[in-house]
Enzyme design. Structure first.
Site, PDB file in Angstrom:
ATOM      1  N   ARG A 129      12.138  -6.836   5.598  1.00  0.00           N
ATOM      2  CA  ARG A 129      12.168  -5.398   5.872  1.00  0.00           C
ATOM      3  C   ARG A 129      12.548  -5.120   7.324  1.00  0.00           C
ATOM      4  O   ARG A 129      13.220  -4.138   7.621  1.00  0.00           O
ATOM      5  CB  ARG A 129      10.801  -4.766   5.566  1.00  0.00           C
ATOM      6  CG  ARG A 129      10.820  -3.255   5.772  1.00  0.00           C
ATOM      7  CD  ARG A 129       9.510  -2.604   5.392  1.00  0.00           C
ATOM      8  NE  ARG A 129       8.445  -2.983   6.309  1.00  0.00           N
ATOM      9  CZ  ARG A 129       7.192  -2.584   6.197  1.00  0.00           C
ATOM     10  NH1 ARG A 129       6.832  -1.791   5.191  1.00  0.00           N
ATOM     11  NH2 ARG A 129       6.290  -2.976   7.061  1.00  0.00           N
TER      12      ARG A 129
ATOM     13  N   LYS B 130       0.834  -1.216   0.000  1.00  0.00           N
ATOM     14  CA  LYS B 130       0.000   0.000   0.000  1.00  0.00           C
ATOM     15  C   LYS B 130       0.863   1.258   0.000  1.00  0.00           C
ATOM     16  O   LYS B 130       0.670   2.160  -0.810  1.00  0.00           O
ATOM     17  CB  LYS B 130      -0.931   0.016   1.241  1.00  0.00           C
ATOM     18  CG  LYS B 130      -1.820  -1.216   1.350  1.00  0.00           C
ATOM     19  CD  LYS B 130      -2.746  -1.148   2.557  1.00  0.00           C
ATOM     20  CE  LYS B 130      -2.072  -1.261   3.906  1.00  0.00           C
ATOM     21  NZ  LYS B 130      -1.426  -2.570   4.189  1.00  0.00           N
TER      22      LYS B 130
ATOM     23  N   ARG C  56      -0.575  -9.451  13.321  1.00  0.00           N
ATOM     24  CA  ARG C  56      -1.124  -8.434  12.409  1.00  0.00           C
ATOM     25  C   ARG C  56      -2.061  -9.090  11.390  1.00  0.00           C
ATOM     26  O   ARG C  56      -3.085  -8.518  11.027  1.00  0.00           O
ATOM     27  CB  ARG C  56       0.011  -7.675  11.704  1.00  0.00           C
ATOM     28  CG  ARG C  56       0.725  -6.730  12.664  1.00  0.00           C
ATOM     29  CD  ARG C  56       2.116  -6.346  12.197  1.00  0.00           C
ATOM     30  NE  ARG C  56       2.138  -5.553  10.981  1.00  0.00           N
ATOM     31  CZ  ARG C  56       3.265  -5.284  10.308  1.00  0.00           C
ATOM     32  NH1 ARG C  56       4.423  -5.740  10.732  1.00  0.00           N
ATOM     33  NH2 ARG C  56       3.209  -4.549   9.215  1.00  0.00           N
TER      34      ARG C  56
ATOM     35  N   ARG D 275      11.151  -1.003  12.533  1.00  0.00           N
ATOM     36  CA  ARG D 275       9.771  -1.184  13.005  1.00  0.00           C
ATOM     37  C   ARG D 275       9.703  -2.422  13.898  1.00  0.00           C
ATOM     38  O   ARG D 275       9.938  -3.534  13.431  1.00  0.00           O
ATOM     39  CB  ARG D 275       8.810  -1.327  11.814  1.00  0.00           C
ATOM     40  CG  ARG D 275       8.407  -0.005  11.224  1.00  0.00           C
ATOM     41  CD  ARG D 275       7.444  -0.164  10.055  1.00  0.00           C
ATOM     42  NE  ARG D 275       6.188  -0.833  10.391  1.00  0.00           N
ATOM     43  CZ  ARG D 275       5.132  -0.878   9.575  1.00  0.00           C
ATOM     44  NH1 ARG D 275       5.196  -0.284   8.384  1.00  0.00           N
ATOM     45  NH2 ARG D 275       4.045  -1.505   9.941  1.00  0.00           N
TER      46      ARG D 275
ATOM     47  N   ARG E 297      -9.913   0.182   8.672  1.00  0.00           N
ATOM     48  CA  ARG E 297      -9.458  -1.174   8.973  1.00  0.00           C
ATOM     49  C   ARG E 297     -10.477  -1.938   9.793  1.00  0.00           C
ATOM     50  O   ARG E 297     -10.208  -3.089  10.165  1.00  0.00           O
ATOM     51  CB  ARG E 297      -8.168  -1.092   9.781  1.00  0.00           C
ATOM     52  CG  ARG E 297      -6.937  -1.469   9.007  1.00  0.00           C
ATOM     53  CD  ARG E 297      -5.777  -1.046   9.856  1.00  0.00           C
ATOM     54  NE  ARG E 297      -4.641  -1.857   9.684  1.00  0.00           N
ATOM     55  CZ  ARG E 297      -3.504  -1.418   9.117  1.00  0.00           C
ATOM     56  NH1 ARG E 297      -3.424  -0.213   8.627  1.00  0.00           N
ATOM     57  NH2 ARG E 297      -2.471  -2.195   9.061  1.00  0.00           N
TER      58      ARG E 297
HETATM   59  P1  AP5 Z   1       4.724  -1.590   1.941  1.00  0.00           P
HETATM   60  O1  AP5 Z   1       4.533  -0.730   0.751  1.00  0.00           O
HETATM   61  O2  AP5 Z   1       5.268  -1.005   3.160  1.00  0.00           O
HETATM   62  O3  AP5 Z   1       3.363  -2.348   2.273  1.00  0.00           O
HETATM   63  P2  AP5 Z   1       2.148  -1.874   3.153  1.00  0.00           P
HETATM   64  O4  AP5 Z   1       0.951  -2.566   2.587  1.00  0.00           O
HETATM   65  O5  AP5 Z   1       2.125  -0.396   3.238  1.00  0.00           O
HETATM   66  O6  AP5 Z   1       2.541  -2.586   4.516  1.00  0.00           O
HETATM   67  P3  AP5 Z   1       2.715  -2.047   5.995  1.00  0.00           P
HETATM   68  O7  AP5 Z   1       3.890  -2.635   6.640  1.00  0.00           O
HETATM   69  O8  AP5 Z   1       2.561  -0.592   6.023  1.00  0.00           O
HETATM   70  O9  AP5 Z   1       1.599  -2.859   6.678  1.00  0.00           O
HETATM   71  P4  AP5 Z   1       0.539  -2.527   7.697  1.00  0.00           P
HETATM   72  O10 AP5 Z   1      -0.699  -2.315   6.945  1.00  0.00           O
HETATM   73  O11 AP5 Z   1       0.538  -3.616   8.701  1.00  0.00           O
HETATM   74  O12 AP5 Z   1       1.128  -1.251   8.472  1.00  0.00           O
HETATM   75  P5  AP5 Z   1       0.562   0.180   8.815  1.00  0.00           P
HETATM   76  O13 AP5 Z   1       1.707   1.074   8.862  1.00  0.00           O
HETATM   77  O14 AP5 Z   1      -0.607   0.534   7.988  1.00  0.00           O
HETATM   78  O15 AP5 Z   1       5.619  -2.842   1.450  1.00  0.00           O
HETATM   79  C1  AP5 Z   1       6.009  -3.842   2.369  1.00  0.00           C
HETATM   80  C2  AP5 Z   1       7.379  -4.381   1.951  1.00  0.00           C
HETATM   81  O16 AP5 Z   1       7.267  -5.038   0.705  1.00  0.00           O
HETATM   82  C3  AP5 Z   1       8.448  -3.291   1.753  1.00  0.00           C
HETATM   83  O17 AP5 Z   1       9.677  -3.786   2.174  1.00  0.00           O
HETATM   84  C4  AP5 Z   1       8.425  -3.062   0.245  1.00  0.00           C
HETATM   85  O18 AP5 Z   1       9.645  -2.587  -0.236  1.00  0.00           O
HETATM   86  C5  AP5 Z   1       8.112  -4.450  -0.277  1.00  0.00           C
HETATM   87  N1  AP5 Z   1       7.361  -4.431  -1.551  1.00  0.00           N
HETATM   88  C6  AP5 Z   1       6.385  -3.544  -1.915  1.00  0.00           C
HETATM   89  N2  AP5 Z   1       5.904  -3.858  -3.143  1.00  0.00           N
HETATM   90  C7  AP5 Z   1       6.591  -4.961  -3.544  1.00  0.00           C
HETATM   91  C8  AP5 Z   1       6.539  -5.767  -4.729  1.00  0.00           C
HETATM   92  N3  AP5 Z   1       5.698  -5.489  -5.737  1.00  0.00           N
HETATM   93  N4  AP5 Z   1       7.354  -6.831  -4.792  1.00  0.00           N
HETATM   94  C9  AP5 Z   1       8.230  -7.122  -3.768  1.00  0.00           C
HETATM   95  N5  AP5 Z   1       8.336  -6.389  -2.637  1.00  0.00           N
HETATM   96  C10 AP5 Z   1       7.519  -5.329  -2.530  1.00  0.00           C
HETATM   97  O19 AP5 Z   1       0.017  -0.057  10.301  1.00  0.00           O
HETATM   98  C11 AP5 Z   1       0.896  -0.341  11.352  1.00  0.00           C
HETATM   99  C12 AP5 Z   1       0.124  -0.439  12.652  1.00  0.00           C
HETATM  100  O20 AP5 Z   1      -0.483   0.828  12.952  1.00  0.00           O
HETATM  101  C13 AP5 Z   1      -1.041  -1.439  12.655  1.00  0.00           C
HETATM  102  O21 AP5 Z   1      -0.613  -2.756  12.941  1.00  0.00           O
HETATM  103  C14 AP5 Z   1      -1.902  -0.849  13.776  1.00  0.00           C
HETATM  104  O22 AP5 Z   1      -1.358  -1.155  15.027  1.00  0.00           O
HETATM  105  C15 AP5 Z   1      -1.759   0.643  13.540  1.00  0.00           C
HETATM  106  N6  AP5 Z   1      -2.790   1.155  12.619  1.00  0.00           N
HETATM  107  C16 AP5 Z   1      -2.579   1.723  11.396  1.00  0.00           C
HETATM  108  N7  AP5 Z   1      -3.744   2.054  10.829  1.00  0.00           N
HETATM  109  C17 AP5 Z   1      -4.697   1.700  11.700  1.00  0.00           C
HETATM  110  C18 AP5 Z   1      -6.130   1.749  11.673  1.00  0.00           C
HETATM  111  N8  AP5 Z   1      -6.789   2.242  10.612  1.00  0.00           N
HETATM  112  N9  AP5 Z   1      -6.810   1.284  12.751  1.00  0.00           N
HETATM  113  C19 AP5 Z   1      -6.162   0.802  13.827  1.00  0.00           C
HETATM  114  N10 AP5 Z   1      -4.827   0.685  13.916  1.00  0.00           N
HETATM  115  C20 AP5 Z   1      -4.105   1.134  12.856  1.00  0.00           C
HETATM  116 MG    MG Z   2       2.200   0.957   4.866  1.00  0.00          MG
END
Ligand code: AP5
Ligand code: MG
Length: 190
Positions: free
Chosen positions: A128, A14, A146, A134, A89
């Site tokens: 990562r 994302k 997660r 992280r 979410r």
């Molecule tokens: P990346 O682009 O970072 O993927 P992402 O989907 O953004 O993954 P996140 O780690 O951000 O996941 P998340 O949804 O758990 O975390 P968030 O920060 O939202 O890519 C991931 C990896 O893959 C990278 O290394 C990238 O380089 C690689 N990659 C990308 N594309 C690729 C490809 N095509 N091929 C190969 N490799 C590739 O949330 C974190 C925490 O915050 C949650 O657990 C929760 O505690 C809290 N939180 C956030 N939002 C909420 C909410 N709405 N409600 C409640 N809690 C929340």
């Molecule tokens: Mg993200």
């Protein structure tokens, strides 16, 4: 004005895709995960509150997250549209977002989901975690938690947006550029 929800499991890409799409379509990118991490880094009250949840891989409570998101939207009154990343979410968050946008005579245009198998994504996050700093990436148990949170609380949103005819699944496996193309095809069809 278009408002897009970029949907997907942890590690689905994302944030990576949002970096390309925000410039291409002039959208304001709001990642709730990034906003929480910024607050944790700066040790704000919000950061302190979110920290224990995030570090365990649990979702932060809805009322905190919804309020934060609404504040961020309000900070961008001249936006041409939003790219929501990691929000909503839960069903409660999705309903709150619909009500909030309706109050501004707006709505979600589409929810686009990046689809990929858990095992590929767990491997990506462990990789990562070697460099990201992280805490939620560094231990397989937290990463698995997660996915459990996603399956229990977030996956029901697929039906929520399908029922509104707004759900667009996209294959999330391939090169980053290929996936940007797939997402662009959907956005340009809206
Ligand atoms: P990346 O682009 O970072 O993927 P992402 O989907 O953004 O993954 P996140 O780690 O951000 O996941 P998340 O949804 O758990 O975390 P968030 O920060 O939202 O890519 C991931 C990896 O893959 C990278 O290394 C990238 O380089 C690689 N990659 C990308 N594309 C690729 C490809 N095509 N091929 C190969 N490799 C590739 O949330 C974190 C925490 O915050 C949650 O657990 C929760 O505690 C809290 N939180 C956030 N939002 C909420 C909410 N709405 N409600 C409640 N809690 C929340
Ligand atoms: Mg993200």
């Amino acid at each position: 004005m278009i408002n897009i929800v970029l949907f997907g499991k942890p590690g689905a890409g994302k944030g990576t895709q949002a970096e390309f799409l925000k410039g291409k379509y002039n959208l304001t990118h709001l990642s709730t995960g990034d906003i929480f991490r910024f607050n944790m880094k700066n040790d704000t009250a919000l950061g302190q509150l979110a920290k224990s949840y995030i570090e365990q891989g649990d979702l932060v409570p809805d009322e905190v997250t919804i309020k934060m998101l609404e504040d961020e939207v309000a900070k961008n009154p001249d936006s041409k549209g939003f790219l929501f990343d990691g929000f909503p979410r839960t069903i409660a968050q999705a309903e709150a977002l619909d009500v909030f946008l309706a109050g501004k005579d707006q709505s979600i245009t589409a929810t686009i989901a990046l689809e990929a198998d858990d095992e590929i994504l767990v491997a990506r996050l462990l990789e990562r975690g070697k460099t990201s700093g992280r805490i939620d990436d560094q231990d397989e148990e937290k990463i698995r938690n997660r996915y459990q949170e996603y399956n229990e609380k977030t996956a029901p949103l697929m039906e929520y947006y399908t029922n509104q005819n707004k759900f667009y699944p996209v294959n999330g496996i391939g090169s980053i550029a290929e996936i940007t193309e797939r997402l662009s095809t959907v956005i340009e069809s809206l």
